[in-house]
Motif scaffolding. Structure first.
Motif: not given
Length: 538
Positions: A323-324, A326-327, A330, A360, A363-365, A368
Protein backbone atom coordinates in the motif's frame (compact mmCIF):
# COMPACT_ATOMS: atom_id res chain seq x y z
CA UNK A 1 -19.95 -7.90 -25.25
CA UNK A 2 -16.42 -8.50 -26.52
CA UNK A 3 -14.06 -10.57 -24.40
CA UNK A 4 -10.80 -9.00 -23.24
CA UNK A 5 -8.72 -11.02 -25.68
CA UNK A 6 -10.94 -10.19 -28.66
CA UNK A 7 -10.98 -6.51 -27.69
CA UNK A 8 -7.17 -6.47 -27.53
CA UNK A 9 -7.00 -8.23 -30.90
CA UNK A 10 -9.37 -5.61 -32.32
CA UNK A 11 -7.19 -2.78 -31.01
CA UNK A 12 -4.02 -4.37 -32.42
CA UNK A 13 -5.79 -4.92 -35.76
CA UNK A 14 -6.88 -1.27 -35.92
CA UNK A 15 -3.32 -0.26 -35.05
CA UNK A 16 -1.87 -2.35 -37.91
CA UNK A 17 -4.39 -0.87 -40.36
CA UNK A 18 -3.50 2.61 -39.14
CA UNK A 19 0.25 2.03 -39.63
CA UNK A 20 -0.25 0.56 -43.12
CA UNK A 21 -2.58 3.41 -44.11
CA UNK A 22 -0.09 6.00 -42.82
CA UNK A 23 2.74 4.39 -44.80
CA UNK A 24 0.59 4.51 -47.93
CA UNK A 25 -0.25 8.18 -47.34
CA UNK A 26 3.42 9.01 -46.77
CA UNK A 27 4.34 7.22 -50.00
CA UNK A 28 1.74 9.29 -51.83
CA UNK A 29 3.31 12.45 -50.40
CA UNK A 30 6.95 11.81 -51.29
CA UNK A 31 6.27 10.18 -54.67
CA UNK A 32 4.89 12.23 -57.58
CA UNK A 33 4.05 10.62 -60.90
CA UNK A 34 5.87 12.44 -63.74
CA UNK A 35 4.15 13.55 -66.91
CA UNK A 36 4.29 11.37 -70.02
CA UNK A 37 6.89 12.86 -72.38
CA UNK A 38 4.41 13.07 -75.28
CA UNK A 39 1.46 14.46 -73.34
CA UNK A 40 0.19 17.95 -74.17
CA UNK A 41 -0.62 18.77 -70.56
CA UNK A 42 2.98 18.68 -69.33
CA UNK A 43 4.25 21.59 -67.21
CA UNK A 44 8.01 21.95 -67.57
CA UNK A 45 10.54 23.60 -65.23
CA UNK A 46 11.74 27.10 -66.10
CA UNK A 47 15.00 26.36 -64.26
CA UNK A 48 15.86 23.85 -66.99
CA UNK A 49 16.65 26.89 -69.18
CA UNK A 50 19.38 27.85 -66.65
CA UNK A 51 18.43 31.54 -66.33
CA UNK A 52 20.66 34.01 -64.47
CA UNK A 53 18.90 34.76 -61.21
CA UNK A 54 19.20 37.17 -58.34
CA UNK A 55 17.91 36.81 -54.76
CA UNK A 56 16.66 39.93 -52.97
CA UNK A 57 15.28 40.21 -49.44
CA UNK A 58 13.28 43.30 -48.42
CA UNK A 59 11.64 44.26 -45.13
CA UNK A 60 8.53 46.38 -44.61
CA UNK A 61 5.76 46.88 -42.07
CA UNK A 62 3.14 46.43 -44.81
CA UNK A 63 1.54 43.08 -45.50
CA UNK A 64 1.40 43.84 -49.25
CA UNK A 65 3.55 45.98 -51.55
CA UNK A 66 3.30 47.00 -55.20
CA UNK A 67 6.48 49.07 -55.63
CA UNK A 68 9.79 49.83 -53.95
CA UNK A 69 8.24 52.47 -51.70
CA UNK A 70 8.51 51.92 -47.93
CA UNK A 71 10.75 48.85 -48.28
CA UNK A 72 14.32 48.29 -47.11
CA UNK A 73 16.75 46.05 -48.98
CA UNK A 74 18.57 43.91 -46.39
CA UNK A 75 20.16 41.25 -48.62
CA UNK A 76 21.02 41.10 -52.32
CA UNK A 77 22.66 38.00 -53.84
CA UNK A 78 23.66 38.54 -57.48
CA UNK A 79 24.46 35.58 -59.72
CA UNK A 80 22.41 33.42 -57.38
CA UNK A 81 23.22 29.72 -57.82
CA UNK A 82 20.29 27.51 -56.82
CA UNK A 83 22.62 24.54 -56.36
CA UNK A 84 24.92 26.22 -53.83
CA UNK A 85 23.95 26.60 -50.19
CA UNK A 86 24.92 29.65 -48.15
CA UNK A 87 24.28 31.40 -44.82
CA UNK A 88 24.65 35.12 -44.19
CA UNK A 89 23.90 37.31 -41.20
CA UNK A 90 22.69 40.88 -41.76
CA UNK A 91 21.56 43.68 -39.47
CA UNK A 92 17.96 44.76 -39.98
CA UNK A 93 16.65 48.18 -39.01
CA UNK A 94 13.65 47.87 -36.68
CA UNK A 95 10.98 50.54 -37.37
CA UNK A 96 9.26 52.33 -34.50
CA UNK A 97 5.98 50.63 -35.35
CA UNK A 98 7.61 47.21 -34.89
CA UNK A 99 9.19 48.26 -31.57
CA UNK A 100 5.68 49.12 -30.36
CA UNK A 101 4.48 45.52 -30.81
CA UNK A 102 3.97 45.91 -34.57
CA UNK A 103 4.78 43.34 -37.25
CA UNK A 104 7.69 43.40 -39.68
CA UNK A 105 7.51 41.35 -42.89
CA UNK A 106 10.25 39.92 -45.09
CA UNK A 107 9.65 39.84 -48.86
CA UNK A 108 11.91 37.38 -50.64
CA UNK A 109 12.18 37.80 -54.42
CA UNK A 110 13.82 35.48 -56.93
CA UNK A 111 14.16 37.40 -60.19
CA UNK A 112 16.37 37.88 -63.23
CA UNK A 113 19.76 39.48 -62.66
CA UNK A 114 19.85 43.23 -63.24
CA UNK A 115 16.04 43.66 -63.20
CA UNK A 116 14.11 45.05 -60.23
CA UNK A 117 11.59 42.54 -58.87
CA UNK A 118 8.51 44.67 -59.62
CA UNK A 119 9.72 45.15 -63.22
CA UNK A 120 10.30 41.45 -63.83
CA UNK A 121 7.31 39.51 -65.14
CA UNK A 122 9.02 36.19 -64.39
CA UNK A 123 9.84 36.90 -60.75
CA UNK A 124 8.58 34.77 -57.85
CA UNK A 125 8.28 35.97 -54.30
CA UNK A 126 7.12 34.82 -50.91
CA UNK A 127 6.27 36.69 -47.70
CA UNK A 128 7.14 35.77 -44.13
CA UNK A 129 6.65 37.69 -40.86
CA UNK A 130 9.88 38.33 -38.98
CA UNK A 131 8.04 38.88 -35.69
CA UNK A 132 5.76 36.76 -33.56
CA UNK A 133 3.95 37.16 -30.25
CA UNK A 134 4.77 35.07 -27.21
CA UNK A 135 4.62 35.38 -23.43
CA UNK A 136 8.20 35.99 -22.19
CA UNK A 137 9.84 33.59 -19.77
CA UNK A 138 9.23 34.61 -16.12
CA UNK A 139 12.16 36.08 -14.24
CA UNK A 140 14.01 33.73 -11.87
CA UNK A 141 15.69 34.79 -8.63
CA UNK A 142 17.42 33.44 -5.57
CA UNK A 143 14.62 33.17 -2.97
CA UNK A 144 17.03 33.89 -0.07
CA UNK A 145 19.11 36.82 -1.41
CA UNK A 146 16.61 38.15 -3.96
CA UNK A 147 19.30 38.18 -6.68
CA UNK A 148 17.77 37.89 -10.16
CA UNK A 149 19.12 35.82 -13.02
CA UNK A 150 21.01 37.48 -15.83
CA UNK A 151 19.09 35.40 -18.36
CA UNK A 152 16.04 37.66 -18.05
CA UNK A 153 16.02 40.11 -20.95
CA UNK A 154 14.96 43.59 -19.92
CA UNK A 155 11.96 44.90 -21.77
CA UNK A 156 12.95 48.48 -22.68
CA UNK A 157 13.05 50.47 -19.46
CA UNK A 158 10.83 47.95 -17.72
CA UNK A 159 7.81 49.97 -18.82
CA UNK A 160 5.89 46.75 -19.33
CA UNK A 161 6.40 44.00 -16.79
CA UNK A 162 3.16 42.13 -17.42
CA UNK A 163 4.64 38.70 -17.97
CA UNK A 164 1.20 37.22 -18.60
CA UNK A 165 0.77 39.33 -21.76
CA UNK A 166 2.34 38.33 -25.11
CA UNK A 167 5.03 40.66 -26.44
CA UNK A 168 6.68 40.94 -29.83
CA UNK A 169 9.63 38.63 -30.48
CA UNK A 170 12.15 38.72 -33.33
CA UNK A 171 12.67 35.69 -35.56
CA UNK A 172 16.45 35.72 -35.95
CA UNK A 173 16.55 33.02 -38.65
CA UNK A 174 15.12 32.91 -42.17
CA UNK A 175 15.59 29.60 -44.01
CA UNK A 176 14.96 29.53 -47.77
CA UNK A 177 14.69 26.64 -50.22
CA UNK A 178 14.28 26.30 -53.98
CA UNK A 179 13.07 23.07 -55.57
CA UNK A 180 15.85 22.28 -58.04
CA UNK A 181 14.68 19.02 -59.65
CA UNK A 182 13.96 19.24 -63.38
CA UNK A 183 10.65 17.55 -62.78
CA UNK A 184 7.92 17.63 -65.43
CA UNK A 185 4.45 17.79 -63.87
CA UNK A 186 1.22 16.58 -65.41
CA UNK A 187 -0.91 19.71 -65.64
CA UNK A 188 -4.13 17.71 -65.33
CA UNK A 189 -3.12 16.25 -61.93
CA UNK A 190 -0.90 18.75 -60.17
CA UNK A 191 -0.35 17.96 -56.45
CA UNK A 192 -2.46 20.40 -54.45
CA UNK A 193 0.27 20.96 -51.86
CA UNK A 194 2.85 22.12 -54.43
CA UNK A 195 0.35 23.86 -56.71
CA UNK A 196 -0.16 26.77 -54.31
CA UNK A 197 3.59 27.53 -54.49
CA UNK A 198 3.74 27.37 -58.29
CA UNK A 199 3.57 30.25 -60.76
CA UNK A 200 3.16 29.22 -64.41
CA UNK A 201 3.87 31.07 -67.65
CA UNK A 202 3.36 30.29 -71.33
CA UNK A 203 6.57 30.06 -73.40
CA UNK A 204 5.78 29.25 -77.01
CA UNK A 205 3.55 26.20 -77.16
CA UNK A 206 4.54 24.80 -73.76
CA UNK A 207 3.69 25.77 -70.20
CA UNK A 208 6.53 26.28 -67.72
CA UNK A 209 6.50 26.72 -63.95
CA UNK A 210 8.82 29.31 -62.44
CA UNK A 211 11.26 28.34 -59.65
CA UNK A 212 9.39 27.11 -56.57
CA UNK A 213 10.52 29.31 -53.65
CA UNK A 214 9.81 27.99 -50.17
CA UNK A 215 10.34 29.28 -46.62
CA UNK A 216 11.13 26.58 -44.08
CA UNK A 217 8.96 27.68 -41.16
CA UNK A 218 9.84 24.53 -39.22
CA UNK A 219 13.33 26.00 -38.71
CA UNK A 220 11.86 28.95 -36.79
CA UNK A 221 12.53 27.74 -33.25
CA UNK A 222 11.67 29.31 -29.91
CA UNK A 223 15.34 29.24 -28.91
CA UNK A 224 16.11 31.65 -31.78
CA UNK A 225 13.49 34.23 -30.70
CA UNK A 226 14.58 37.56 -29.21
CA UNK A 227 12.40 39.99 -27.28
CA UNK A 228 12.09 43.31 -29.16
CA UNK A 229 12.86 46.20 -26.79
CA UNK A 230 11.52 49.68 -27.42
CA UNK A 231 15.11 50.95 -27.47
CA UNK A 232 16.25 48.43 -30.11
CA UNK A 233 17.05 49.95 -33.51
CA UNK A 234 18.78 46.99 -35.18
CA UNK A 235 18.52 43.23 -34.85
CA UNK A 236 20.51 40.41 -36.51
CA UNK A 237 18.88 38.20 -39.14
CA UNK A 238 20.57 35.00 -40.34
CA UNK A 239 19.47 34.11 -43.87
CA UNK A 240 20.33 30.56 -44.91
CA UNK A 241 19.63 28.84 -48.21
CA UNK A 242 19.74 25.25 -49.39
CA UNK A 243 18.24 23.37 -52.31
CA UNK A 244 15.41 20.91 -51.72
CA UNK A 245 14.06 17.90 -53.58
CA UNK A 246 10.43 17.59 -54.67
CA UNK A 247 9.71 14.72 -52.27
CA UNK A 248 11.12 16.54 -49.25
CA UNK A 249 9.37 19.77 -50.29
CA UNK A 250 5.98 18.05 -50.34
CA UNK A 251 6.69 16.34 -47.03
CA UNK A 252 7.77 19.64 -45.44
CA UNK A 253 4.64 21.42 -46.71
CA UNK A 254 2.44 18.79 -45.09
CA UNK A 255 4.37 18.99 -41.83
CA UNK A 256 4.10 22.78 -41.74
CA UNK A 257 0.36 22.52 -42.37
CA UNK A 258 0.11 19.98 -39.51
CA UNK A 259 1.94 22.33 -37.10
CA UNK A 260 -0.31 25.20 -38.17
CA UNK A 261 -3.39 23.02 -37.50
CA UNK A 262 -2.08 22.22 -34.01
CA UNK A 263 -1.73 25.94 -33.29
CA UNK A 264 -5.30 26.51 -34.47
CA UNK A 265 -6.43 23.82 -32.00
CA UNK A 266 -4.80 25.72 -29.13
CA UNK A 267 -1.17 24.58 -29.13
CA UNK A 268 1.08 27.39 -27.91
CA UNK A 269 4.21 28.54 -29.73
CA UNK A 270 6.28 26.44 -27.33
CA UNK A 271 4.16 23.31 -27.86
CA UNK A 272 4.41 23.70 -31.62
CA UNK A 273 8.17 24.19 -31.23
CA UNK A 274 8.48 20.74 -29.67
CA UNK A 275 6.86 19.21 -32.74
CA UNK A 276 9.09 21.27 -35.03
CA UNK A 277 12.16 20.00 -33.19
CA UNK A 278 11.22 16.40 -33.98
CA UNK A 279 11.32 17.17 -37.72
CA UNK A 280 14.13 19.73 -37.93
CA UNK A 281 16.67 18.26 -35.51
CA UNK A 282 16.25 14.67 -36.72
CA UNK A 283 17.56 12.88 -39.79
CA UNK A 284 14.72 11.91 -42.16
CA UNK A 285 15.50 8.18 -41.87
CA UNK A 286 15.63 8.46 -38.11
CA UNK A 287 12.41 10.44 -38.30
CA UNK A 288 10.73 7.53 -40.09
CA UNK A 289 11.97 5.22 -37.33
CA UNK A 290 10.62 7.69 -34.78
CA UNK A 291 7.18 7.48 -36.36
CA UNK A 292 7.05 3.71 -35.94
CA UNK A 293 8.46 3.98 -32.42
CA UNK A 294 5.81 6.59 -31.52
CA UNK A 295 3.05 4.42 -33.00
CA UNK A 296 4.12 1.42 -30.90
CA UNK A 297 4.48 3.68 -27.87
CA UNK A 298 0.85 4.75 -28.31
CA UNK A 299 -0.27 1.12 -28.63
CA UNK A 300 1.67 -0.05 -25.57
CA UNK A 301 0.45 2.97 -23.58
CA UNK A 302 -3.13 2.01 -24.33
CA UNK A 303 -2.60 -1.68 -23.54
CA UNK A 304 -0.73 -0.85 -20.32
CA UNK A 305 -3.50 1.48 -19.15
CA UNK A 306 -6.14 -1.08 -20.12
CA UNK A 307 -4.51 -3.99 -18.30
CA UNK A 308 -3.58 -1.87 -15.29
CA UNK A 309 -7.17 -0.66 -14.93
CA UNK A 310 -8.50 -4.18 -15.51
CA UNK A 311 -6.17 -5.59 -12.82
CA UNK A 312 -7.11 -3.00 -10.21
CA UNK A 313 -10.80 -3.11 -11.10
CA UNK A 314 -10.90 -6.82 -10.18
CA UNK A 315 -8.60 -6.39 -7.20
CA UNK A 316 -10.52 -7.22 -4.00
CA UNK A 317 -7.61 -7.94 -1.67
CA UNK A 318 -4.34 -6.12 -1.01
CA UNK A 319 -2.54 -9.31 -0.02
CA UNK A 320 1.01 -9.17 -1.39
CA UNK A 321 0.60 -5.58 -2.57
CA UNK A 322 2.49 -2.72 -0.93
CA UNK A 323 0.00 0.00 0.00
CA UNK A 324 2.88 2.37 0.78
CA UNK A 325 4.31 1.83 -2.71
CA UNK A 326 0.90 2.68 -4.22
CA UNK A 327 0.67 5.86 -2.13
CA UNK A 328 4.24 6.93 -2.93
CA UNK A 329 3.74 6.19 -6.62
CA UNK A 330 0.59 8.32 -6.63
CA UNK A 331 2.39 11.13 -4.80
CA UNK A 332 5.31 10.92 -7.23
CA UNK A 333 3.03 10.98 -10.27
CA UNK A 334 1.14 14.03 -9.00
CA UNK A 335 4.39 15.87 -8.21
CA UNK A 336 5.87 15.04 -11.64
CA UNK A 337 2.70 16.26 -13.36
CA UNK A 338 2.76 19.57 -11.44
CA UNK A 339 6.47 19.93 -12.22
CA UNK A 340 5.95 19.37 -15.95
CA UNK A 341 3.08 21.86 -15.80
CA UNK A 342 5.28 24.42 -14.04
CA UNK A 343 8.06 23.92 -16.60
CA UNK A 344 5.58 24.43 -19.48
CA UNK A 345 6.59 21.08 -20.94
CA UNK A 346 5.30 19.92 -24.31
CA UNK A 347 1.75 18.55 -24.40
CA UNK A 348 3.27 15.41 -25.93
CA UNK A 349 4.68 14.68 -22.46
CA UNK A 350 2.08 16.48 -20.33
CA UNK A 351 -1.10 14.73 -21.53
CA UNK A 352 0.08 11.13 -20.88
CA UNK A 353 1.43 12.26 -17.48
CA UNK A 354 -1.99 13.74 -16.63
CA UNK A 355 -3.81 10.52 -17.58
CA UNK A 356 -1.35 8.48 -15.52
CA UNK A 357 -1.97 10.77 -12.53
CA UNK A 358 -5.74 10.15 -12.64
CA UNK A 359 -5.16 6.39 -12.79
CA UNK A 360 -2.80 6.48 -9.79
CA UNK A 361 -5.36 8.46 -7.74
CA UNK A 362 -7.96 5.82 -8.57
CA UNK A 363 -5.54 3.07 -7.48
CA UNK A 364 -5.15 4.77 -4.08
CA UNK A 365 -8.92 4.69 -3.68
CA UNK A 366 -8.90 0.95 -4.39
CA UNK A 367 -5.84 0.22 -2.21
CA UNK A 368 -7.24 2.03 0.84
CA UNK A 369 -10.74 0.63 0.16
CA UNK A 370 -12.20 4.13 0.21
CA UNK A 371 -15.93 4.50 -0.36
CA UNK A 372 -17.62 7.89 -0.70
CA UNK A 373 -21.14 8.36 0.61
CA UNK A 374 -23.13 11.51 0.14
CA UNK A 375 -25.17 12.94 2.97
CA UNK A 376 -27.05 15.65 1.19
CA UNK A 377 -24.37 17.86 -0.41
CA UNK A 378 -21.65 16.74 2.00
CA UNK A 379 -19.40 13.81 0.94
CA UNK A 380 -18.22 11.36 3.59
CA UNK A 381 -15.26 9.00 3.12
CA UNK A 382 -15.16 5.55 4.72
CA UNK A 383 -12.19 3.17 4.83
CA UNK A 384 -12.63 -0.59 4.55
CA UNK A 385 -11.21 -3.20 6.91
CA UNK A 386 -8.23 -5.49 6.22
CA UNK A 387 -8.12 -9.27 6.57
CA UNK A 388 -5.42 -11.09 8.57
CA UNK A 389 -3.41 -11.80 5.39
CA UNK A 390 -3.64 -8.16 4.39
CA UNK A 391 -2.51 -7.07 7.86
CA UNK A 392 0.52 -9.35 7.52
CA UNK A 393 1.40 -7.70 4.19
CA UNK A 394 0.84 -4.28 5.79
CA UNK A 395 3.29 -5.16 8.57
CA UNK A 396 6.01 -6.01 6.04
CA UNK A 397 5.15 -2.81 4.18
CA UNK A 398 5.47 -0.66 7.31
CA UNK A 399 8.77 -2.32 8.23
CA UNK A 400 10.19 -1.54 4.77
CA UNK A 401 9.09 2.09 4.95
CA UNK A 402 10.66 2.46 8.38
CA UNK A 403 14.08 1.45 7.04
CA UNK A 404 13.55 3.51 3.91
CA UNK A 405 12.72 6.71 5.82
CA UNK A 406 16.15 6.71 7.51
CA UNK A 407 17.73 7.21 4.08
CA UNK A 408 15.05 8.99 2.08
CA UNK A 409 14.04 11.92 4.27
CA UNK A 410 17.55 13.31 5.01
CA UNK A 411 18.45 13.11 1.31
CA UNK A 412 15.29 14.98 0.23
CA UNK A 413 15.62 17.68 2.91
CA UNK A 414 19.32 18.14 2.17
CA UNK A 415 18.67 18.43 -1.57
CA UNK A 416 15.89 20.98 -1.02
CA UNK A 417 18.11 23.13 1.23
CA UNK A 418 20.99 23.01 -1.25
CA UNK A 419 18.77 24.07 -4.18
CA UNK A 420 17.27 26.91 -2.11
CA UNK A 421 20.73 28.36 -1.47
CA UNK A 422 22.31 27.84 -4.87
CA UNK A 423 19.60 27.74 -7.57
CA UNK A 424 17.29 30.51 -8.79
CA UNK A 425 13.54 29.94 -9.06
CA UNK A 426 10.50 31.85 -10.30
CA UNK A 427 8.66 31.56 -6.96
CA UNK A 428 8.47 29.65 -3.70
CA UNK A 429 5.94 27.33 -5.35
CA UNK A 430 8.44 26.62 -8.11
CA UNK A 431 11.13 25.79 -5.52
CA UNK A 432 8.74 23.52 -3.60
CA UNK A 433 7.68 21.61 -6.73
CA UNK A 434 11.29 21.33 -7.94
CA UNK A 435 12.43 20.06 -4.53
CA UNK A 436 9.72 17.40 -4.50
CA UNK A 437 10.34 16.33 -8.06
CA UNK A 438 14.12 16.19 -7.63
CA UNK A 439 13.54 13.85 -4.70
CA UNK A 440 11.16 11.77 -6.80
CA UNK A 441 13.53 11.60 -9.76
CA UNK A 442 16.71 11.04 -7.77
CA UNK A 443 15.33 8.60 -5.22
CA UNK A 444 12.13 7.48 -6.93
CA UNK A 445 13.43 3.95 -7.34
CA UNK A 446 13.54 3.77 -3.52
CA UNK A 447 9.75 4.07 -3.49
CA UNK A 448 9.61 0.62 -5.09
CA UNK A 449 11.68 -0.95 -2.30
CA UNK A 450 8.65 -1.63 -0.05
CA UNK A 451 7.06 -3.72 -2.83
CA UNK A 452 10.36 -5.52 -3.44
CA UNK A 453 10.64 -6.11 0.32
CA UNK A 454 7.09 -7.52 0.46
CA UNK A 455 7.91 -9.80 -2.50
CA UNK A 456 11.01 -10.99 -0.64
CA UNK A 457 9.12 -11.71 2.60
CA UNK A 458 6.25 -13.52 0.85
CA UNK A 459 8.59 -15.24 -1.64
CA UNK A 460 6.06 -14.49 -4.39
CA UNK A 461 5.42 -12.05 -7.24
CA UNK A 462 2.18 -13.66 -8.48
CA UNK A 463 0.09 -10.83 -7.01
CA UNK A 464 1.61 -8.21 -9.35
CA UNK A 465 -0.03 -6.99 -12.62
CA UNK A 466 2.52 -8.59 -14.97
CA UNK A 467 0.68 -7.83 -18.20
CA UNK A 468 0.64 -4.12 -17.41
CA UNK A 469 4.26 -4.33 -16.23
CA UNK A 470 5.29 -5.91 -19.54
CA UNK A 471 3.64 -3.20 -21.65
CA UNK A 472 5.11 -0.51 -19.40
CA UNK A 473 8.55 -2.10 -19.79
CA UNK A 474 8.27 -1.90 -23.58
CA UNK A 475 7.28 1.74 -23.22
CA UNK A 476 10.19 2.37 -20.88
CA UNK A 477 12.64 1.20 -23.52
CA UNK A 478 10.81 3.34 -26.09
CA UNK A 479 11.04 6.31 -23.68
CA UNK A 480 14.81 5.81 -23.69
CA UNK A 481 14.72 6.67 -27.40
CA UNK A 482 12.31 9.58 -26.97
CA UNK A 483 14.48 10.98 -24.17
CA UNK A 484 16.91 12.16 -26.86
CA UNK A 485 14.25 13.41 -29.31
CA UNK A 486 11.59 15.33 -27.36
CA UNK A 487 12.63 18.33 -25.25
CA UNK A 488 12.09 17.61 -21.54
CA UNK A 489 13.80 18.43 -18.23
CA UNK A 490 17.08 16.56 -17.73
CA UNK A 491 15.81 14.98 -14.50
CA UNK A 492 12.78 13.57 -16.35
CA UNK A 493 15.12 12.21 -19.02
CA UNK A 494 17.29 10.43 -16.43
CA UNK A 495 14.20 8.95 -14.79
CA UNK A 496 13.46 7.03 -18.00
CA UNK A 497 16.72 5.09 -17.55
CA UNK A 498 16.06 4.61 -13.84
CA UNK A 499 12.82 2.74 -14.68
CA UNK A 500 14.85 0.23 -16.73
CA UNK A 501 16.75 -0.78 -13.60
CA UNK A 502 13.55 -1.15 -11.56
CA UNK A 503 11.98 -3.45 -14.13
CA UNK A 504 15.10 -5.62 -14.31
CA UNK A 505 14.89 -6.14 -10.54
CA UNK A 506 11.26 -7.24 -10.90
CA UNK A 507 12.30 -9.68 -13.63
CA UNK A 508 14.96 -11.12 -11.32
CA UNK A 509 12.38 -11.61 -8.57
CA UNK A 510 10.00 -13.27 -11.03
CA UNK A 511 12.76 -15.73 -11.91
CA UNK A 512 13.70 -16.19 -8.25
CA UNK A 513 10.13 -16.76 -7.04
CA UNK A 514 8.28 -18.89 -9.63
CA UNK A 515 4.49 -19.03 -9.33
CA UNK A 516 3.21 -21.92 -7.18
CA UNK A 517 -0.06 -22.90 -8.86
CA UNK A 518 -1.24 -24.91 -5.84
CA UNK A 519 -0.74 -22.05 -3.40
CA UNK A 520 -3.96 -20.72 -1.82
CA UNK A 521 -3.13 -18.92 1.40
CA UNK A 522 -2.37 -15.50 -0.02
CA UNK A 523 -4.81 -15.27 -2.92
CA UNK A 524 -7.95 -16.94 -1.62
CA UNK A 525 -7.95 -19.65 -4.29
CA UNK A 526 -5.32 -21.46 -6.31
CA UNK A 527 -4.79 -21.57 -10.07
CA UNK A 528 -5.43 -25.34 -10.07
CA UNK A 529 -8.77 -24.89 -8.24
CA UNK A 530 -9.87 -22.37 -10.83
CA UNK A 531 -9.10 -24.84 -13.62
CA UNK A 532 -11.07 -27.62 -11.84
CA UNK A 533 -14.01 -25.29 -11.29
CA UNK A 534 -13.98 -24.22 -14.94
CA UNK A 535 -13.87 -27.84 -16.19
CA UNK A 536 -16.70 -28.79 -13.80
CA UNK A 537 -18.86 -25.92 -15.12
CA UNK A 538 -18.19 -27.07 -18.69
Amino acid sequence: MLSRSSFTSLVVGVFVVYVVHTCWVMYGIVYTKPCDAHAETCVRPYLARRPKLQLSVYTTTRSSISAENSVDLVLNVEDFDVERKFERTVNVSVPKKTRNNGTLYAYIFLHHTGVLPWHDGKQVHIVSPLTTYMIPKPEEMNLITGETTTQQIEMGKKENNALDEPVSHWRSRLTLNVMVEDFVFDGSSLPADVHRYMKMIQLGKSVHYLPILFIDQLSNRVKDLMIINRSTTELPLTVSYDKISLGKLRFWIHMQDAVYSLQQFGFSEKDADEVKGIFVDTNLYFLALTFFVAAFHLLFDFLAFKNDISFWKKKKSMVGMSTKAVLWRCFSTVVIFLFLLDEQTSLLVLIPAGIGTLIELWKVKKALKITIQWKGLKPEMKFGTYSESEKKTEAYDTQAMKYLSYLLYPLCVGGAAYSLLNIKYKSWYSWLINSFVNGVYAFGFLFMLPQLFVNYKLKSVAHLPWKAFTYKAFNTFIDDIFAFIITMPTSHRLACFRDDVVFLIYLYQRWLYPVDKSRVNEFGESYEEKLKRKSHMD
